[in-house]
Design a protein around this motif. Structure first.
Motif, PDB file in Angstrom:
ATOM      1  N   ARG A 156     -36.634  39.262 -13.005  1.00 36.41           N
ATOM      2  CA  ARG A 156     -35.287  38.861 -12.590  1.00 36.41           C
ATOM      3  C   ARG A 156     -35.168  37.360 -12.395  1.00 36.41           C
ATOM      4  NH1 ARG A 156     -34.545  41.786  -7.876  1.00 36.41           N
ATOM      5  NH2 ARG A 156     -34.110  43.556  -9.201  1.00 36.41           N
ATOM      6  N   ASP A 157     -36.223  36.735 -11.867  1.00 28.72           N
ATOM      7  CA  ASP A 157     -36.180  35.290 -11.614  1.00 28.72           C
ATOM      8  C   ASP A 157     -36.668  34.469 -12.810  1.00 28.72           C
ATOM      9  OD1 ASP A 157     -38.867  35.820 -11.565  1.00 28.72           O
ATOM     10  OD2 ASP A 157     -39.234  34.982  -9.571  1.00 28.72           O
ATOM     11  N   GLY A 158     -36.916  35.133 -13.950  1.00 29.90           N
ATOM     12  CA  GLY A 158     -37.327  34.429 -15.163  1.00 29.90           C
ATOM     13  C   GLY A 158     -38.824  34.315 -15.362  1.00 29.90           C
ATOM     14  N   THR A 159     -39.606  34.783 -14.388  1.00 27.81           N
ATOM     15  CA  THR A 159     -41.061  34.700 -14.542  1.00 27.81           C
ATOM     16  C   THR A 159     -41.566  35.856 -15.394  1.00 27.81           C
ATOM     17  OG1 THR A 159     -41.424  35.946 -12.505  1.00 27.81           O
ATOM     18  CG2 THR A 159     -41.414  33.538 -12.322  1.00 27.81           C
ATOM     19  N   PRO A 160     -42.686  35.646 -16.095  1.00 25.67           N
ATOM     20  CA  PRO A 160     -43.245  36.736 -16.893  1.00 25.67           C
ATOM     21  C   PRO A 160     -43.879  37.799 -16.000  1.00 25.67           C
ATOM     22  CG  PRO A 160     -44.488  34.690 -17.213  1.00 25.67           C
ATOM     23  CD  PRO A 160     -43.385  34.387 -16.275  1.00 25.67           C
ATOM     24  N   HIS A 161     -43.782  39.037 -16.445  1.00 22.78           N
ATOM     25  CA  HIS A 161     -44.403  40.176 -15.759  1.00 22.78           C
ATOM     26  C   HIS A 161     -45.288  40.846 -16.802  1.00 22.78           C
ATOM     27  CE1 HIS A 161     -44.835  43.702 -13.166  1.00 22.78           C
ATOM     28  NE2 HIS A 161     -44.592  44.435 -14.240  1.00 22.78           N
ATOM     29  N   SER A 162     -46.614  40.737 -16.640  1.00 19.99           N
ATOM     30  CA  SER A 162     -47.559  41.254 -17.635  1.00 19.99           C
ATOM     31  C   SER A 162     -48.377  42.407 -17.065  1.00 19.99           C
ATOM     32  CB  SER A 162     -48.517  40.147 -18.075  1.00 19.99           C
ATOM     33  OG  SER A 162     -47.815  39.103 -18.704  1.00 19.99           O
ATOM     34  N   VAL A 163     -48.582  43.432 -17.905  1.00 20.76           N
ATOM     35  CA  VAL A 163     -49.373  44.597 -17.513  1.00 20.76           C
ATOM     36  C   VAL A 163     -50.187  45.099 -18.703  1.00 20.76           C
ATOM     37  CG1 VAL A 163     -47.820  45.371 -15.680  1.00 20.76           C
ATOM     38  CG2 VAL A 163     -47.453  46.163 -17.999  1.00 20.76           C
ATOM     39  N   PRO A 164     -51.395  45.634 -18.442  1.00 15.79           N
ATOM     40  CA  PRO A 164     -52.168  46.266 -19.525  1.00 15.79           C
ATOM     41  C   PRO A 164     -51.547  47.620 -19.868  1.00 15.79           C
ATOM     42  CG  PRO A 164     -53.335  46.471 -17.452  1.00 15.79           C
ATOM     43  CD  PRO A 164     -52.107  45.652 -17.172  1.00 15.79           C
ATOM     44  N   VAL A 165     -51.532  47.956 -21.148  1.00 20.49           N
ATOM     45  CA  VAL A 165     -50.954  49.218 -21.597  1.00 20.49           C
ATOM     46  C   VAL A 165     -51.763  49.794 -22.755  1.00 20.49           C
ATOM     47  CG1 VAL A 165     -48.578  48.623 -20.923  1.00 20.49           C
ATOM     48  CG2 VAL A 165     -49.388  48.058 -23.240  1.00 20.49           C
ATOM     49  N   LEU A 166     -51.581  51.085 -22.980  1.00 18.55           N
ATOM     50  CA  LEU A 166     -52.011  51.725 -24.220  1.00 18.55           C
ATOM     51  C   LEU A 166     -50.766  51.856 -25.079  1.00 18.55           C
ATOM     52  CD1 LEU A 166     -54.315  54.588 -22.894  1.00 18.55           C
ATOM     53  CD2 LEU A 166     -55.019  52.441 -23.971  1.00 18.55           C
ATOM     54  N   TYR A 167     -50.927  51.769 -26.385  1.00 17.97           N
ATOM     55  CA  TYR A 167     -49.774  51.825 -27.281  1.00 17.97           C
ATOM     56  C   TYR A 167     -50.173  52.515 -28.576  1.00 17.97           C
ATOM     57  CZ  TYR A 167     -51.870  48.434 -30.369  1.00 17.97           C
ATOM     58  OH  TYR A 167     -52.712  47.829 -31.261  1.00 17.97           O
ATOM     59  N   ALA A 168     -49.161  52.809 -29.379  1.00 21.44           N
ATOM     60  CA  ALA A 168     -49.374  53.287 -30.747  1.00 21.44           C
ATOM     61  C   ALA A 168     -48.379  52.564 -31.639  1.00 21.44           C
ATOM     62  CB  ALA A 168     -49.188  54.791 -30.847  1.00 21.44           C
ATOM     63  N   LEU A 169     -48.766  52.361 -32.877  1.00 27.73           N
ATOM     64  CA  LEU A 169     -47.892  51.752 -33.864  1.00 27.73           C
ATOM     65  C   LEU A 169     -47.273  52.865 -34.701  1.00 27.73           C
ATOM     66  CD1 LEU A 169     -46.897  49.072 -35.115  1.00 27.73           C
ATOM     67  CD2 LEU A 169     -48.801  49.279 -36.730  1.00 27.73           C
ATOM     68  N   ASP A 170     -45.953  52.871 -34.771  1.00 32.68           N
ATOM     69  CA  ASP A 170     -45.215  53.850 -35.573  1.00 32.68           C
ATOM     70  C   ASP A 170     -44.437  53.071 -36.628  1.00 32.68           C
ATOM     71  OD1 ASP A 170     -44.041  56.165 -36.510  1.00 32.68           O
ATOM     72  OD2 ASP A 170     -42.545  56.256 -34.910  1.00 32.68           O
ATOM     73  N   ALA A 171     -45.009  52.995 -37.839  1.00 31.81           N
ATOM     74  CA  ALA A 171     -44.475  52.151 -38.920  1.00 31.81           C
ATOM     75  C   ALA A 171     -44.544  50.704 -38.442  1.00 31.81           C
ATOM     76  CB  ALA A 171     -43.090  52.585 -39.342  1.00 31.81           C
ATOM     77  N   ASP A 172     -43.428  50.107 -38.069  1.00 29.57           N
ATOM     78  CA  ASP A 172     -43.468  48.741 -37.554  1.00 29.57           C
ATOM     79  C   ASP A 172     -42.835  48.642 -36.160  1.00 29.57           C
ATOM     80  OD1 ASP A 172     -40.895  49.155 -38.327  1.00 29.57           O
ATOM     81  OD2 ASP A 172     -40.677  47.292 -39.436  1.00 29.57           O
TER      82      ASP A 172
END
Length: 134
Positions: free
Chosen positions: A23-39
């Protein structure tokens, strides 16, 4: 790194760091698991998370993926996220299968957990990317 190489690196890996804008413009970073679906990069989340609130306000997102075999080889993708809340149980079950290579063992328990946790899927459309130096 061309688009095909970028998609190849994303397709080979499952761990990333997701960054949204607070909300204040700062980055919010977190580790995640993901999958790629096409692009499209798919990531599971919940209704109450800070990143969900951030994406509702500003759908821009950055995801950085490190190559499992080489820490110094990575790609960062940027784009906008669509919050997939329709049929979220099926979306999450599909994502689970894409990440693990197999469907949830007990679909009834899985469905209950997805509903209880108020799960949704973040769908990041890749608009730009930049790689590590080769």
């Amino acid at each position: 790194m061309n688009r095909e190489e970028m998609l190849g690196l994303l397709g080979r890996n499952k761990k990333a760091v997701m960054t949204t804008i607070g909300r204040d413009g700062t980055p919010h970073s977190v580790p995640v698991l993901y999958a790629l679906d096409a692009d499209v990069v798919l990531i599971s989340g919940t209704q109450g998370r800070a990143r969900t609130n951030n994406l509702r306000r500003d759908p821009r997102c950055v995801v950085t993926v490190f190559d499992d075999g080489d820490w110094f080889k990575w790609v960062t993708v940027q784009g906008t996220v669509q919050l997939r809340t329709e049929d979220a149980v099926a979306e999450n079950a599909r994502l689970y299968t894409m990440i693990t290579g197999k469907p949830p063992e007990n679909m009834d328990e899985y469905r209950e957990a997805m509903i209880r946790e108020k799960r949704l899927v973040y769908a990041l459309s890749i608009e730009r990317w930049y790689p590590s130096g080769d």
